[in-house]
Enzyme design. Structure first.
Site, PDB file in Angstrom:
ATOM      1  CD  GLU A 225      -2.917  -1.243   2.269  1.00 44.01           C
ATOM      2  OE1 GLU A 225      -2.396  -1.468   3.383  1.00 44.01           O
ATOM      3  OE2 GLU A 225      -4.142  -1.111   2.098  1.00 44.01           O
TER       4      GLU A 225
ATOM      5  CD  GLU B 220      -3.430  -6.384   4.089  1.00 36.65           C
ATOM      6  OE1 GLU B 220      -3.505  -7.112   3.073  1.00 36.65           O
ATOM      7  OE2 GLU B 220      -2.606  -5.458   4.192  1.00 36.65           O
TER       8      GLU B 220
END
Ligand code: NAD
Length: 699
Positions: free
Chosen positions: A105, A125
């Protein structure tokens, strides 16, 4: 400092340096924003390169901060990415080895990305019941394309950078370096080449559309609902990625944040995060320093080539460690080697193993009938009959032939490791290594620490467990160690449930609906009902006051030992593992119930699950106080990897915490009122009673 800043000519370089994987903890995040401020203030600097020291660009969130307020403390990852995107000078991510989660990210917030071939790229995640919460669901589809991005986000699986770079039209990487070694140099060159290019490109500005959006997202939603039935996260990931294609960037980000917060609050995600941390914690032993020198284990001997010996040997062959197997008779050796061959050949047939690798592994295996041939081995694992006399003979021989410093391990499942150690002149070199069957498949290894086991022996076998891809949990010495001592209570409850009115299939179905890989009766058939029978016979003798259902004994008297005899609680067709209910077994249970004068009652799935799971919990609370297990999380890991406990429940102790220990204790008081159950057993263990009274949890 967990990141370094230096200037090379006109390029500033920020190097993340937070071993082992450059986790984006608070100090690293601060160092990035400090570095950016410095670079922007320095008139000489024309561009910024961000990279990682050591073995990663960044593995994402710093697990030391997991779930703590620090994780969100400013600058949080959102704020760091905002600084990168707002930079008036180009920022280039130089990515290598590992870029995962928050690390990816972060890279997606840079203006450019250059990656080394071989880099593992992932947004994992979902494996913690979450979604990427720092823009991953909005930026990755824009950079990579909707379908491959959704696949990565929903699976959490790593993909190599060069494969991603072959996706047509992607904007994930602006360049691949020639090799990992040349990345730093090529990143500097790249930075020079874009130093004056304006406007600066941002992933958030890229268009994100799917030509058949509605249909595609409906298909995707259906797919993941089927696959992740116990987990809400995959379906929520689909919703978030869909938003990237239908909403403005800022609105998509707002939705991502809401969805992330919602997932954080689910029991499933809490459970997965608990297991993630518990697994890491299990490998650490409080009184053994992390830098304890290890003994070198370059070769291993295995005594006994039966069910367990063969499977144990395969673990080491798979890891490239030579194994010598010893037996009493040549026929036993031949049989053992043939079983190993058969297992590998099945893998070759399924294309899970290359024929050349199979040959390499078999070449590491040798056999012998003579103990003197084991003298050079660094470690020996005994897996002979479960009989103390036989173990004594074997360990005396091992003591005679093994070189000084060799580790002497026993795979015993019930015998006292201290007694076994006393058969040798070197009890500090003796340890229990309790593998689970099939030993080449099951991930759990209970490491049984004897009274005299040396600390470096413990440290060595814990490290070795990692090498052979096992998850090791330390257990003290007691009958059954952590896992089997608890399962005995679970089995006892299963017996009472049959006496009171259940069928094996009803109990199994309730437990499988709860999420167990297998209910207790199917598990008994798999492990062999004779094993439990032998243990009970010993208990009748040693602990005559203990209450047992006799139903399982009646089953064993009929020779119905389970899958190995083609019949147990269920029937089995050769070559298949499907459990087929048997009317005679049900009739036998009913007849026995009648002789006991019991009128059957309808028992709810809830009662079945609670009695079975809470029996584990109560025994475990005793195990904790006795110091057999060091922490509740260790017990959860034993049940996850050794007994098929569902990950979304986080193990029995975590499940009890989720239910609330007050409620668990209340249920135990109710069970104690049942005259057909064991009131004595249902007295809440003192630790459990205390935690419940104080409103606390195990974990
Ligand atoms: P097994 O009967 O399949 O194999 C035992 C082997 O040891 C046989 O091949 C036998 O020939 C050999 N053996 C016996 N005495 C010997 C001696 N003196 N020297 C050399 N070889 C000898 O038994 P198993 O199921 O593999 O169990 C072995 C050990 O592992 C036991 O201690 C058992 O409690 C433990 N264990 C078994 C399981 C399981 O599910 N089967 C699980 C965990 C641990």
């Amino acid at each position: 400092m967990t990141a370094q800043y230096h200037v090379q000519g006109e390029i500033a370089v920020i190097t993340l340096n937070n071993p082992p994987v450059n986790g984006l903890g608070l100090s690293t995040r601060r160092a990035i924003t400090d570095g950016m401020a410095q670079a922007l203030a320095d008139a000489v600097v024309k561009a910024v390169v961000i990279t990682g020291a050591g073995k990663a660009f960044s593995g994402g969130a710093d697990i030391k901060e997991f779930g703590s307020p620090q994780a969100m403390q400013e600058p949080n990852l959102h704020s760091v990415i905002a600084v990168l995107e707002a930079s008036s000078k180009p920022v280039i991510a130089a990515i290598h080895t590992v870029v995962m989660g928050g690390g990816l990210e972060l890279a997606l917030g840079c203006h450019y990305r250059i990656a080394a071939p071989g880099t593992s790229v992932a947004l994992p995640e979902v494996k913690l019941g979450l979604l990427p919460g720092a823009g991953g669901t909005q930026r990755l589809p824009r950079a990579l394309g909707v379908e491959p991005a959704l696949n990565m986000i929903v699976s959490g699986e790593p993909i190599k950078a060069e494969l991603l770079a072959s996706v047509p039209g992607h904007k994930l990487f602006d360049a691949l370096s020639a090799s990992a070694d040349t990345l730093a140099e090529e990143a500097l060159q790249f930075a020079h080449s874009v130093a004056d290019v304006r406007p600066l490109p941002l992933v958030r500005d890229l268009r994100c559309k799917h030509p058949q959006g509605d249909a595609y997202f409906q298909f995707a939603g259906n797919m993941v609902k089927g696959m992740g039935k116990n987990f809400p996260a995959p379906a929520v990931c689909v919703d978030a990625v869909e938003a990237a294609t239908t909403k403005k960037f800022a609105d998509g980000m707002a939705l991502e944040r809401d969805l992330f917060a919602r997932l954080m609050e689910t029991a499933e995600s809490r459970s997965l995060r608990h297991l993630f941390l518990a697994e890491r914690a299990a490998s650490k032993i409080a009184d053994i320093p992390a830098d304890t020198p290890l003994r070198a284990i370059a070769s291993v001997a295995v005594i006994g080539a039966g069910t367990m010996g063969g499977g144990i040997a395969m673990n080491f062959l798979n890891a490239g460690i030579p194994v010598t197997m010893l037996e009493m008779k040549q026929e036993a050796l031949d049989r053992g080697v043939a079983t190993i061959r058969k297992n590998y050949e099945a893998q070759v047939a399924k294309k899970k193993l290359k024929p050349a690798v199979y040959d390499q592994r078999m070449a590491l295996l040798s056999t012998t009938l003579r103990y003197d041939d084991l003298a050079a081995a660094d470690m020996v694992i005994e897996a002979v009959f479960e009989d103390l006399g036989v173990k004594e003979t074997v360990f005396k021989e091992l003591d005679r032939v093994m070189k000084p410093g060799a580790i002497l391990a026993s795979n015993t499942s019930t015998l006292d490791v201290n007694t076994i150690a006393s058969f040798t002149q070197r009890p500090s070199d003796v340890v229990g290594l309790h593998f689970f069957s099939p030993a080449n498949v099951m991930k759990l290894l209970e490491v049984v620490r004897g009274e005299k086991t040396a600390k470096d022996v413990m440290a060595t076998v814990m490290a070795l467990a990692k090498k052979i891809k096992k998850t090791a949990v330390v257990s003290g010495v007691c009958d059954g160690f952590i896992g089997n001592r608890m399962i005995e209570q679970y089995g006892r409850q299963g017996g009472f449930l049959l006496d009171e009115g259940c069928t094996p299939a009803q109990v199994d179905k309730a437990m499988e609906k709860f999420g167990m890989a297998m209910g207790p009766f199917r598990m008994g058939d798999l492990a062999g009902n004779d094993i439990g029978w032998a243990i009970r016979k010993r208990r009748y003798f040693e602990q005559p006051h203990m209450k047992y259902s006799k139903t399982a004994d009646l089953l064993c008297e009929q020779g119905r030992f389970g899958q190995k005899t083609g019949a147990g609680w269920y029937d089995y067709v050769p070559g298949k593992r499907d459990a087929i209910p048997n009317a005679d077994v049900v009739a036998m249970i009913e007849a026995h119930r009648k002789t006991l004068g019991i009128t059957p009652r309808k028992i709810s799935d809830e009662e079945i699950v609670q009695r079975l799971v809470f029996s584990l919990v109560n025994e475990a609370a005793h195990i904790l106080v006795e110091g057999i297990a060091a922490k509740a999380g260790d017990i959860d890991i034993v049940y996850l990897y050794g007994y098929g406990f569902p990950a979304h429940r986080g193990g029995p102790m975590n499940y009890a915490d989720e239910v609330g220990l007050f409620n668990v204790v209340q249920a135990m008081h109710r069970f104690a009122q049942n005259p057909l159950d064991d009131a004595q057993f249902w007295q809440p263990a003192p630790l459990l009673a205390r935690l419940a009274a104080e409103g606390r949890t195990f974990n």
